[in-house]
Write a protein that holds these residues in place. Structure first.
Motif, mmCIF file in Angstrom:
data_model
loop_
_atom_site.group_PDB
_atom_site.id
_atom_site.type_symbol
_atom_site.label_atom_id
_atom_site.label_comp_id
_atom_site.label_asym_id
_atom_site.label_seq_id
_atom_site.Cartn_x
_atom_site.Cartn_y
_atom_site.Cartn_z
ATOM 1 N N GLU A 114 -8.365 -9.905 5.603
ATOM 2 C CA GLU A 114 -7.655 -10.977 4.906
ATOM 3 C C GLU A 114 -7.595 -10.728 3.401
ATOM 4 O O GLU A 114 -6.572 -10.966 2.760
ATOM 5 C CB GLU A 114 -8.326 -12.324 5.192
ATOM 6 C CG GLU A 114 -8.027 -12.894 6.566
ATOM 7 C CD GLU A 114 -6.552 -13.179 6.744
ATOM 8 O OE1 GLU A 114 -5.990 -13.942 5.930
ATOM 9 O OE2 GLU A 114 -5.947 -12.625 7.677
ATOM 10 N N LEU A 115 -8.693 -10.246 2.837
ATOM 11 C CA LEU A 115 -8.707 -9.945 1.405
ATOM 12 C C LEU A 115 -7.740 -8.807 1.080
ATOM 13 O O LEU A 115 -7.051 -8.843 0.049
ATOM 14 C CB LEU A 115 -10.118 -9.580 0.964
ATOM 15 C CG LEU A 115 -11.141 -10.727 0.899
ATOM 16 C CD1 LEU A 115 -12.521 -10.186 0.581
ATOM 17 C CD2 LEU A 115 -10.728 -11.770 -0.127
ATOM 18 N N ALA A 116 -7.689 -7.818 1.959
ATOM 19 C CA ALA A 116 -6.768 -6.698 1.734
ATOM 20 C C ALA A 116 -5.320 -7.170 1.793
ATOM 21 O O ALA A 116 -4.476 -6.732 0.994
ATOM 22 C CB ALA A 116 -7.018 -5.606 2.776
ATOM 23 N N LYS A 117 -5.008 -8.077 2.726
ATOM 24 C CA LYS A 117 -3.651 -8.628 2.813
ATOM 25 C C LYS A 117 -3.315 -9.425 1.555
ATOM 26 O O LYS A 117 -2.190 -9.352 1.042
ATOM 27 C CB LYS A 117 -3.527 -9.515 4.053
ATOM 28 C CG LYS A 117 -3.552 -8.764 5.371
ATOM 29 C CD LYS A 117 -3.450 -9.742 6.536
ATOM 30 C CE LYS A 117 -3.460 -9.028 7.874
ATOM 31 N NZ LYS A 117 -3.411 -9.989 9.012
ATOM 32 N N LEU A 118 -4.279 -10.194 1.064
ATOM 33 C CA LEU A 118 -4.062 -10.958 -0.167
ATOM 34 C C LEU A 118 -3.794 -10.016 -1.337
ATOM 35 O O LEU A 118 -2.888 -10.249 -2.142
ATOM 36 C CB LEU A 118 -5.271 -11.839 -0.452
ATOM 37 C CG LEU A 118 -5.296 -12.549 -1.817
ATOM 38 C CD1 LEU A 118 -4.081 -13.449 -1.981
ATOM 39 C CD2 LEU A 118 -6.585 -13.351 -1.977
ATOM 40 N N ALA A 119 -4.572 -8.945 -1.426
ATOM 41 C CA ALA A 119 -4.384 -7.983 -2.511
ATOM 42 C C ALA A 119 -3.001 -7.342 -2.448
ATOM 43 O O ALA A 119 -2.365 -7.107 -3.489
ATOM 44 C CB ALA A 119 -5.468 -6.909 -2.444
ATOM 45 N N THR A 120 -2.532 -7.092 -1.243
ATOM 46 C CA THR A 120 -1.183 -6.531 -1.085
ATOM 47 C C THR A 120 -0.128 -7.510 -1.577
ATOM 48 O O THR A 120 0.833 -7.124 -2.254
ATOM 49 C CB THR A 120 -0.926 -6.162 0.385
ATOM 50 O OG1 THR A 120 -1.880 -5.173 0.790
ATOM 51 C CG2 THR A 120 0.481 -5.610 0.572
#
Length: 243
Positions: free
Chosen positions: A138-144
């Motif tokens: 989820e954090l990686a998706k937010l960063a994207t």
């Protein structure tokens, strides 16, 4: 006396707070379903302005200071100490031009008018603390999304809120995940003072005639530096401001 007044004023302030949440639930739904992101964001911004305003019914005050010349076209990771749920509405309202998103517990995505809807559809990250893999994803998706849309994120690196205003040790893992996917992000500390005092007796009574402060501190350039180092620098800046 302040606590006594809290018994009288808390039902009024709490009633106004809940009424705002109920009113903005259908407004958000219409904006998101039929008018798109920009309209939904404006609805959320206005929602949080109204939520901030309810604290004035208790005689409390909110002072938000931002003297920093922050870039609008660059993702920002705002790092703040955490003292209570009231920390969030001023951050959303006063940081609105930076499109600040939040990292929230997945449990909050259900059952709370307006708040749950925004957490589901506002573009932030909803993490399951019992599932590290899901949290990282989820954090990686937010960063994207930050990278693609030039959005910002507010993170509370303490991991939990302080009940007495004491700043806990900042954790860097979540920030490291964001920076890995969005390395161009700028780090900006925010010091929050005395918001914990509003709920020092719990949700009833709420404290009254309490000034509360949010201050944006000078930005930190993370490029080329260890994440632990820049997070510690942000923590020390906040401690110094609150000390």
């Amino acid at each position: 006396m302040k606590k006594f007044l809290g018994y009288l004023l808390t039902p009024i302030a709490t009633g106004a707070f809940l009424l705002v949440l109920v009113i903005f639930q259908p407004i958000q739904w219409v904006c998101f379903r039929f008018l798109g992101y920009a309209a939904h964001k404006r609805a959320v911004d206005l929602l949080n302005l109204c939520l901030v305003s309810t604290v004035y019914l208790l005689g409390n005050s909110v002072t938000f200071t931002n003297k920093q010349d922050l870039p609008l076209g660059r993702p920002i990771i705002f790092l703040a100490n955490h003292q209570g749920l009231l920390d969030i509405p001023p951050l959303i309202w006063y940081l609105r031009k930076y499109h600040a998103k939040f990292i929230s517990k997945i449990e909050l995505t259900k059952g709370i008018p307006s708040i749950s809807y925004n957490l589901k559809h506002g573009g932030g990250a909803n993490i399951d603390r019992k599932d590290p893999r899901q949290s990282i994803t989820e954090l990686a998706k937010l960063a994207t999304r930050m990278k693609e849309n030039r959005w910002s994120t507010v993170i509370f690196p303490e991991g939990t809120r302080s009940t007495d205003g004491t700043v806990r040790t900042f954790q860097s893992a979540g920030i490291a995940t964001l920076l890995k996917k969005c390395p161009e992000a700028l780090l900006v500390p925010i010091a929050i003072r005395d918001s914990w005092k509003m709920i020092q007796y719990g949700n009833f009574p709420l404290n009254t005639f309490t000034p509360m402060y949010w201050e944006v501190l000078p930005p930190i350039e993370p490029t080329g530096r260890p994440v632990d180092e820049v997070v510690l620098e942000a923590e020390n800046m906040i401690r110094a401001k609150l000390g």
